[in-house]
Design an enzyme around this catalytic site. Structure first.
Site, PDB file in Angstrom:
ATOM      1  N   TYR A   1      25.098 -31.418  37.215  1.00 47.38           N
ATOM      2  CA  TYR A   1      24.767 -31.099  35.815  1.00 47.38           C
ATOM      3  C   TYR A   1      26.021 -31.145  34.955  1.00 47.38           C
ATOM      4  O   TYR A   1      26.013 -31.670  33.851  1.00 47.38           O
ATOM      5  CB  TYR A   1      24.130 -29.708  35.754  1.00 47.38           C
ATOM      6  CG  TYR A   1      23.535 -29.381  34.411  1.00 47.38           C
ATOM      7  CD1 TYR A   1      22.189 -29.642  34.155  1.00 47.38           C
ATOM      8  CD2 TYR A   1      24.307 -28.823  33.396  1.00 47.38           C
ATOM      9  CE1 TYR A   1      21.629 -29.364  32.920  1.00 47.38           C
ATOM     10  CE2 TYR A   1      23.756 -28.542  32.162  1.00 47.38           C
ATOM     11  CZ  TYR A   1      22.416 -28.801  31.920  1.00 47.38           C
ATOM     12  OH  TYR A   1      21.872 -28.525  30.705  1.00 47.38           O
TER      13      TYR A   1
ATOM     14  N   PHE B   1      19.030 -50.545   9.905  1.00 46.73           N
ATOM     15  CA  PHE B   1      18.149 -50.696  11.054  1.00 46.73           C
ATOM     16  C   PHE B   1      17.075 -49.607  10.927  1.00 46.73           C
ATOM     17  O   PHE B   1      17.346 -48.540  10.364  1.00 46.73           O
ATOM     18  CB  PHE B   1      18.909 -50.584  12.393  1.00 46.73           C
ATOM     19  CG  PHE B   1      17.987 -50.789  13.553  1.00 46.73           C
ATOM     20  CD1 PHE B   1      17.451 -52.042  13.799  1.00 46.73           C
ATOM     21  CD2 PHE B   1      17.587 -49.736  14.351  1.00 46.73           C
ATOM     22  CE1 PHE B   1      16.541 -52.234  14.829  1.00 46.73           C
ATOM     23  CE2 PHE B   1      16.678 -49.922  15.383  1.00 46.73           C
ATOM     24  CZ  PHE B   1      16.157 -51.173  15.623  1.00 46.73           C
ATOM     25  N   THR B   2      15.879 -49.879  11.435  1.00 45.69           N
ATOM     26  CA  THR B   2      14.730 -48.971  11.202  1.00 45.69           C
ATOM     27  C   THR B   2      15.046 -47.503  11.508  1.00 45.69           C
ATOM     28  O   THR B   2      14.897 -46.631  10.644  1.00 45.69           O
ATOM     29  CB  THR B   2      13.529 -49.405  12.068  1.00 45.69           C
ATOM     30  OG1 THR B   2      13.975 -49.577  13.415  1.00 45.69           O
ATOM     31  CG2 THR B   2      12.929 -50.712  11.573  1.00 45.69           C
TER      32      THR B   2
ATOM     33  N   ASP C   1      27.797 -49.293  14.123  1.00 47.72           N
ATOM     34  CA  ASP C   1      26.692 -49.322  15.076  1.00 47.72           C
ATOM     35  C   ASP C   1      26.986 -50.500  15.994  1.00 47.72           C
ATOM     36  O   ASP C   1      26.855 -51.666  15.599  1.00 47.72           O
ATOM     37  CB  ASP C   1      25.359 -49.516  14.340  1.00 47.72           C
ATOM     38  CG  ASP C   1      24.175 -49.556  15.294  1.00 47.72           C
ATOM     39  OD1 ASP C   1      24.365 -49.873  16.475  1.00 47.72           O
ATOM     40  OD2 ASP C   1      23.045 -49.276  14.838  1.00 47.72           O
TER      41      ASP C   1
ATOM     42  N   LYS D   1      21.150 -51.798  24.983  1.00 47.11           N
ATOM     43  CA  LYS D   1      21.620 -53.150  24.649  1.00 47.11           C
ATOM     44  C   LYS D   1      23.050 -53.314  25.181  1.00 47.11           C
ATOM     45  O   LYS D   1      23.288 -54.070  26.104  1.00 47.11           O
ATOM     46  CB  LYS D   1      21.589 -53.351  23.133  1.00 47.11           C
ATOM     47  CG  LYS D   1      20.181 -53.335  22.540  1.00 47.11           C
ATOM     48  CD  LYS D   1      20.222 -53.489  21.031  1.00 47.11           C
ATOM     49  CE  LYS D   1      18.886 -53.283  20.379  1.00 47.11           C
ATOM     50  NZ  LYS D   1      18.005 -54.455  20.423  1.00 47.11           N
TER      51      LYS D   1
ATOM     52  N   ARG E   1       9.322 -58.200  12.392  1.00 45.47           N
ATOM     53  CA  ARG E   1      10.461 -57.622  11.682  1.00 45.47           C
ATOM     54  C   ARG E   1      10.303 -58.040  10.221  1.00 45.47           C
ATOM     55  O   ARG E   1      10.911 -58.954   9.726  1.00 45.47           O
ATOM     56  CB  ARG E   1      11.795 -58.129  12.258  1.00 45.47           C
ATOM     57  CG  ARG E   1      12.049 -57.725  13.689  1.00 45.47           C
ATOM     58  CD  ARG E   1      12.621 -56.332  13.917  1.00 45.47           C
ATOM     59  NE  ARG E   1      11.747 -55.220  13.760  1.00 45.47           N
ATOM     60  CZ  ARG E   1      11.974 -54.012  14.304  1.00 45.47           C
ATOM     61  NH1 ARG E   1      13.026 -53.795  15.055  1.00 45.47           N
ATOM     62  NH2 ARG E   1      11.161 -53.010  14.081  1.00 45.47           N
TER      63      ARG E   1
ATOM     64  N   PHE F   1       5.153 -49.194  12.506  1.00 46.81           N
ATOM     65  CA  PHE F   1       5.058 -50.413  13.318  1.00 46.81           C
ATOM     66  C   PHE F   1       4.953 -50.109  14.803  1.00 46.81           C
ATOM     67  O   PHE F   1       4.452 -50.923  15.572  1.00 46.81           O
ATOM     68  CB  PHE F   1       6.263 -51.341  13.057  1.00 46.81           C
ATOM     69  CG  PHE F   1       7.594 -50.738  13.415  1.00 46.81           C
ATOM     70  CD1 PHE F   1       8.288 -49.975  12.502  1.00 46.81           C
ATOM     71  CD2 PHE F   1       8.136 -50.920  14.681  1.00 46.81           C
ATOM     72  CE1 PHE F   1       9.515 -49.408  12.840  1.00 46.81           C
ATOM     73  CE2 PHE F   1       9.362 -50.366  15.023  1.00 46.81           C
ATOM     74  CZ  PHE F   1      10.047 -49.599  14.096  1.00 46.81           C
TER      75      PHE F   1
END
Ligand code: F0G
Length: 482
Positions: free
Chosen positions: A80, A132-133, A223, A266, A389, A455
């Site tokens: 942990y 970005f969303t 980002d 990613k 998109r 979406f």
């Protein structure tokens, strides 16, 4: 990838890896695909993966892992607190980016939650190359707003501009001056700009942003989720960087930023995320939120196995053979579609091939979601699952009016090292067929519309019976073929 020259003089993307684990795929008959799409409420997010032949929904968490990543997962230290696995990730990030502090999160949007809660105050503004969303949703949820300052070429679907993700520096200065620096929460650069087609920015542009941030005393936050693709494009498209190694470019980028956060679904080819932070002060501001939302500071909601895979994945991301695979497959797909007259985003970017649904379906109004409609048609035509998109991915304004997107794109993502070139060629063939039959494709209308991030799980229906006609035409043209 090696982009080798053939005897004919043509170039061919050549994989620098071999496949040693495979997963069986299903290609269902067209009638079945139509039924499955109806059952999924005409939302590709709601399809069962079992019914999908080529899953081009996203590159998120579905990139192929290497043998080294899989092997590292077996050495994970499951504790942990104070896990050696975590220390290995922290050291790898420090080695690559040179930032002293790291906050682990379970995925990218969790990092956005923490950043927005700490840095965004009601009425503040976040200038960025493009939103970005999930990023925008977190900023808005905390009372801030987003200003998109992408260079003009960024919103041109077809262009020769190699760095369409660049920030317009004059617009950035104007935005800071008009709002006043006190109102700016931070300046955000999204590398490998997702929603405009995975388009890169240059190192030079980032350096210019740094100068502006220094002048006004502002934080520069990157980002870095799509950093791998952007690194490849800087190396291959920015003359000043052509002799630099991927590691050198990575460090130069990091040196220009105060904070780099990422989705490790990613970047790193596994599943997780985190925030690299330069100063102790910023680290302490955010630290308390990690145990509150994610988990203790040495795992942040990630499994230790995934952390091991990210650590190796980050090392592999520094290899040009590895990071070129996605962009070169995408370039192949884009070139082939351009040759067939299909409107796509150019130049080819990272992440995936982006079809311009506004032109593909120029008879479908934006309020009937052309990119969403094309996504359903693509699945029916070939069992290929893409992601809308466009306007569907936007949120209505507070009065309930549609926010029409700048672009209506159907993204066909290219998860790294997952598909073969013949599978990509099959997708190209079905898109070609769909383009020849584009008049048959109509729009969509919501039957169930969630308020936030609609979406993901909203449900829609076709306007009229165009999908039945598409299925009939498929049978007429392809006989009993799948
Ligand atoms: N930032 C960017 C640029 C992204 O592309 C994503 C995710 C996130 C943040 C959020 O990261 O999913 O780990 O929470 N993009 C995925 C996609 C969902 O399909 O493009 P996450």
């Amino acid at each position: 990838m090696a982009n080798v020259r053939l005897f004919s003089g043509a170039k061919m993307p050549l994989e620098m890896h071999k496949v040693r684990i495979v997963q069986k795929l299903n290609l269902r008959p067209v009638e079945y695909r139509h039924e499955a799409m109806t059952a999924a409420g005409n939302n590709t997010f709601l399809l069962q993966n079992d019914d999908v032949f080529l899953d081009m929904l996203t590159d998120s968490g579905v990139n192929a892992m290497s043998d080294r990543q899989q092997a590292a997962m077996l050495t994970a230290d499951d504790s942990y607190a104070g896990s050696a696995t975590y220390t290995r990730l922290e050291s790898r990030l420090h080695e690559i980016f040179g930032m002293d502090y790291f906050l682990p999160t379970h995925q990218g949007r969790a990092a956005e939650n923490i950043l927005a809660q700490v840095l965004v105050t009601p009425g503040s503004v976040v200038p960025m190359n493009y939103h970005f969303t999930t990023t925008k949703a977190h900023i808005v949820l905390n009372g801030g707003s987003v200003e998109e300052l992408i260079c003009d070429a960024g919103l041109e679907i077809t262009s020769d501009e190699p760095f369409k993700g660049n920030m317009d520096i004059d617009k950035l200065v104007a935005c800071i001056e008009s709002n006043g620096p006190d109102k700016i929460a931070f300046v955000r650069m999204e590398t490998g700009t997702n929603l405009i087609g995975g388009q890169p920015h240059s190192l030079e542009n980032l350096a210019a942003m740094r100068e502006v941030c220094d002048k006004y005393g502002l934080l520069l936050v990157m980002d870095a989720s799509l950093l791998a693709d952007n690194l490849y494009f800087i190396k291959t498209r920015e003359a000043a960087c052509k002799d630099m190694s991927i590691r050198e470019i990575s460090r130069r980028i990091a040196d220009l930023c105060d904070i780099m956060y990422f989705s490790a679904r990613k970047l790193g080819c596994a599943r997780g995320g985190g925030i690299c932070v330069r100063t102790d002060e910023l680290y302490r501001l955010m630290r308390g939120l990690v145990p509150l939302y994610e988990g203790f500071l040495t795992y942040g909601g990630m499994s230790v196995r995934e952390i091991e895979a990210i650590t190796v994945g980050l090392d592999e991301t520094m290899d040009e053979d590895m990071i070129s695979q996605g962009p070169q497959f995408i370039e192949h797909m884009v070139d082939q579609l351009v040759a067939r007259g299909v409107p796509v985003v150019t130049p080819a970017g990272g992440l995936g091939c982006h079809i311009d649904a506004m032109r593909f379906l120029d008879h479908v109004p934006q309020t009937e979601y052309p990119a969403g409609a094309l996504g359903t048609a693509m699945y029916i035509a070939g069992g290929v699952r893409g992601m809308e998109r466009g306007t569907l991915s936007e949120q209505r304004d507070p009065d309930g009016n549609e926010t029409l997107a700048n672009m209506e794109l159907l993204r066909l993502a290219m998860p790294r090292r997952v598909f073969t070139l013949s599978q990509v060629d099959y997708a190209i063939d079905r898109i070609d067929w769909l383009y020849q039959n584009r008049d048959l494709v109509g729009g969509l209308v919501f039957t169930e519309e969630p308020e936030i991030l609609r979406f993901f799980y909203g449900r829609l229906a076709p306007v009229g019976d165009w999908q039945d006609k598409l299925v009939a035409k498929f049978r007429a043209d392809f006989g009993d073929s799948l």
